[in-house]
Enzyme design. Structure first.
Site, short mmCIF file in Angstrom:
data_model
loop_
_atom_site.label_atom_id
_atom_site.label_comp_id
_atom_site.label_asym_id
_atom_site.label_seq_id
_atom_site.Cartn_x
_atom_site.Cartn_y
_atom_site.Cartn_z
N CYS A 61 37.89 96.61 50.74
CA CYS A 61 38.01 95.80 49.95
C CYS A 61 39.37 95.90 49.16
O CYS A 61 39.97 95.01 48.69
CB CYS A 61 36.68 95.81 48.61
SG CYS A 61 35.27 95.34 49.39
N CYS A 74 34.11 87.55 57.57
CA CYS A 74 33.86 88.77 57.18
C CYS A 74 33.13 88.87 55.76
O CYS A 74 32.40 90.05 55.47
CB CYS A 74 35.01 89.59 57.00
SG CYS A 74 35.98 90.16 58.45
#
Lengths: 395, 148
Positions: free
Chosen positions: B102, B33
Site C-alpha cells: 500500500c 488487486c
C-alpha cells in the site's frame, strides 16, 4: 454505543454455550483419566466419549460405530478425501468436487493432483449452486469419490445433497460432504441422503474449538493417517480430547433438539437484513441463493468500496463481521467462491458477510441498519470508482 | 494489526477529495488487486501547494494515501519525487509486512501525479506511465516465503 459488541460472524466461530462448558469442565479436573486406562477414571472418560459418540450418531441418523472423532473439521475433510482416494487407487484416480469448496477440501484435492490424481472442479451457477446433472455428467469409469459441501460458508448456498447422493449411490461412487456449516443449522440424515462420509466441527455449533468428527459409512474402503495407539477403533490414533469430545456431544445434542426454532429465529433476522439493505443502499448485490441458503447467512457486495475498510469501520461501531476481499485473506485474490459465482474482482473485493447466531436480536439488526449505510456512503465518497461511474451515468 | 497512527489516518483521513483543474493527477493500482489510489496536486512555481486523494482499498491503502498527501504538501516537486514508500510507512509508525505494498502505491501515486503535471507542461516525452501495479504480489510472496 461505546461498549457495544455485536457479533455477526458465527460462520467463523461461535461461543461455547454455558451448558456445554459445564459438561466439559469435570473432564479437565476430577475426571481427567486417559480413556484407554483400565481403572475407574479411565473407564469414566471412555464412557463419556461413547455417550458423545451416540449423540453425534443420533444427530446424523448414523450408527455410533460409524462416528470418529478428529481434531477439527479440516482434519475430517483431509481424512475423508485422502483416505478414500488412496484406498481406492487401484479402482480409479478421479475425484469430483466443486469450485466453491472450503480450502480444506480444495487444497486437499490439489495435493492429490500433485500425487497423480485427476480432479474435476465443477463450476457453479451465479447463485453458487451445482446441479445433480453436472455431477452425473462428470462421472467417469475411474471416478472413486465425489466430495461436495452441504452448504457454503461464504454465500450460504445449500447444495442438492440428497439428489447428488442418489446419483453417487446409483453409480457406486463414494460420496463425501463437508457439512461443517450445515450441522446444527439444517436437518441431515446420512441414509436418506445417501451420504457415505461427512465432516463436522464443534466450534461452529456452540461447542469448543479443537474437535470435530468424521462419519464413515460402514464398509467404506478408506485408509488411516494417524498411526499409533488403538483409539477410535484403531483408525485414528491419539489420546482423545475427552473434554472437547464431551463438549461436541453436548453441543450437537442441543443444536439438533432446537433446530427448527433456531432456524426460524435466524431466518427472520437474515431476511429482514437482506430486504432492508437492498432497499436502503444502492449499488448492492446479494451473493448466494436467495432462499436455498443457510438460515443465518447474509453476503453482500457493495460496489466501489473495499471489504477490509468496511470491516474496520464496522469494528469501530462494535460490529464484528467478515469479508471476501483479498486484503482480509492476505492473498492476491478475493474469495474464490465470489469469483466462482462470476463476480468481477473489484466487486468481490467489496463483499461483506454477516452470519447471525443464537445471541443476535432484532435490536442488533436495527443498529446494523443504522450504522451500515453511512459507512458505505463514506467509503464511496472516498473512492475514485464511485465518482467515475456516476459520471458515466451508471445506474 | 495496525498502528494507532494508521487507524487515525484511516478513520480521519486528511485531504480526501478532488482538485478542480488540478495541475497533476495520477491514478495507480487496479481493481483486480483491490487497491486504487488517485492523487490530485495543485502546483505553483514547482511547489505543491495542495494535494487531495481518492482511494479504493483497505485500511492501509487509505492511511498511506492520507499520509502521502500530508507529506507532499509544501514540498517542491523534486523533494516530493524523493519520497519513498518506506518514508510513508515510517511516518505511519510502520505497516504490517503484508501491507507494505500500500505504501508502494502511495509513492507511485505521487510520481504519477507529478509525471502528469510534467506531461501537461510538455516536459515529458513519453505518452503514459505504468498503471502503478502496487506490487502486492511481492508482499504476499515474501510473506509466504518467510513462513517456510
Amino acid at each position: 454505543m461505546k461498549d457495544t459488541f455485536i457479533y455477526l460472524d458465527h460462520a467463523a466461530t461461535t461461543p461455547v454455550k454455558p451448558e456445554v462448558l459445564e459438561a466439559m469442565l469435570p473432564y479437565f479436573t476430577d475426571k481427567f483419566g486417559n480413556a484407554s486406562s483400565i481403572y475407574s477414571i479411565g473407564r469414566e472418560s471412555k464412557k463419556a466419549i461413547e455417550e458423545a459418540r451416540d449423540k453425534v450418531a443420533m444427530a446424523l441418523g448414523a450408527q455410533p460405530k460409524e462416528i470418529f472423532f478428529t481434531g477439527s473439521g479440516t482434519e475430517a475433510d483431509n481424512w475423508a478425501i485422502k483416505g478414500v482416494a488412496y484406498a481406492n487407487r487401484q479402482k480409479g484416480n478421479h475425484i469430483i468436487t466443486t469450485a466453491i469448496e472450503h480450502h480444506a477440501v480444495l487444497h486437499t484435492c490439489q495435493y492429490l493432483e500433485s500425487d497423480g490424481f485427476e480432479v474435476t472442479y465443477l463450476p457453479v451457477d451465479e447463485n453458487g449452486m451445482v446441479s445433480p446433472e453436472q455431477v452425473r455428467n462428470a462421472i467417469k469409469p475411474n471416478t472413486t469419490l465425489i466430495t461436495i459441501m452441504f452448504a457454503n460458508n461464504e454465500i450460504g448456498t445449500i447444495q442438492p445433497i440428497a439428489e447428488i447422493g442418489k446419483i453417487a449411490k446409483e453409480k457406486g461412487i463414494y460420496f463425501h460432504t463437508d457439512a461443517v456449516q450445515a450441522v446444527g443449522n439444517l436437518h441431515i440424515n446420512v441414509d436418506e441422503m445417501n451420504i457415505d462420509l461427512l465432516s463436522l466441527s464443534a466450534h461452529k455449533f456452540y461447542g469448543p474449538k479443537g474437535v470435530g468428527a468424521l462419519y464413515i459409512r460402514k464398509g467404506t474402503k478408506t485408509i488411516s493417517f494417524l498411526h499409533g495407539g488403538a483409539q477410535e477403533r484403531g483408525r485414528r490414533a491419539s489420546t482423545e480430547n475427552v473434554a472437547g469430545i464431551v463438549g461436541l456431544g453436548k453441543a450437537i445434542e442441543i443444536a439438533t433438539q432446537n433446530i427448527d426454532q433456531y432456524n426460524k429465529k435466524l431466518i427472520e433476522l437474515r431476511d429482514r437484513t437482506i430486504d432492508e439493505v437492498l432497499k436502503r443502499i444502492p449499488f448492492v448485490r446479494l451473493n448466494g441463493h436467495r432462499h436455498k441458503r443457510l438460515p443465518g447467512n447474509v453476503n453482500f457486495s457493495f460496489e466501489f468500496i473495499e471489504g477490509e475498510s468496511l470491516l474496520l469501520m464496522l469494528d469501530m461501531k462494535g460490529i464484528a463481521a467478515s469479508s471476501g476481499s483479498a486484503c482480509t485473506s492476505g492473498s492476491l485474490d478475493p474469495s474464490h467462491v465470489l469469483l466462482a459465482i462470476g463476480l468481477p474482482h473489484e466487486i468481490a473485493h467489496g463483499s461483506l458477510r454477516l452470519t447471525f447466531g443464537e445471541d443476535n436480536t432484532q435490536e442488533h439488526v436495527d443498529y446494523l441498519l443504522e450504522v451500515l449505510p453511512p459507512i458505505v456512503e463514506r467509503l464511496r465518497e472516498m473512492s475514485p470508482l464511485y465518482e467515475s461511474s456516476l459520471l458515466a451515468g451508471k445506474k | 494489526m495496525y498502528s494507532e497512527k494508521v487507524m487515525d489516518h484511516f478513520m480521519n483521513p486528511r485531504n480526501v477529495g478532488e482538485i478542480e483543474n488540478a495541475d497533476g493527477v495520477g491514478q495507480v493500482g487496479n481493481p483486480k488487486c483491490g487497491d486504487i489510489m488517485k492523487m490530485y496536486l495543485k502546483i505553483e512555481n514547482d511547489v505543491i501547494i495542495d494535494a487531495k486523494f481518492k482511494t479504493f482499498g483497505c485500511g492501509a491503502a487509505v492511511a498511506t494515501s492520507s499520509m502521502a498527501t500530508e507529506l507532499v504538501k509544501g514540498k517542491t516537486i523534486d523533494e516530493a519525487l524523493k519520497i519513498t514508500n518506506q518514508a510513508v510507512a515510517d511516518a505511519l509508525d510502520g505497516l504490517p509486512p503484508i501491507k507494505m505494498h500500500c505504501s508502494n502505491l502511495a509513492e507511485e501515486a505521487i510520481k504519477a501525479a507529478i509525471d502528469d503535471y510534467k506531461r501537461k507542461k510538455g516536459l515529458l516525452d513519453d505518452e503514459g506511465g505504468c498503471d502503478g501495479c502496487c506490487r502486492r504480489c511481492d508482499d504476499v510472496q515474501q510473506h509466504l516465503e518467510e513462513d517456510e
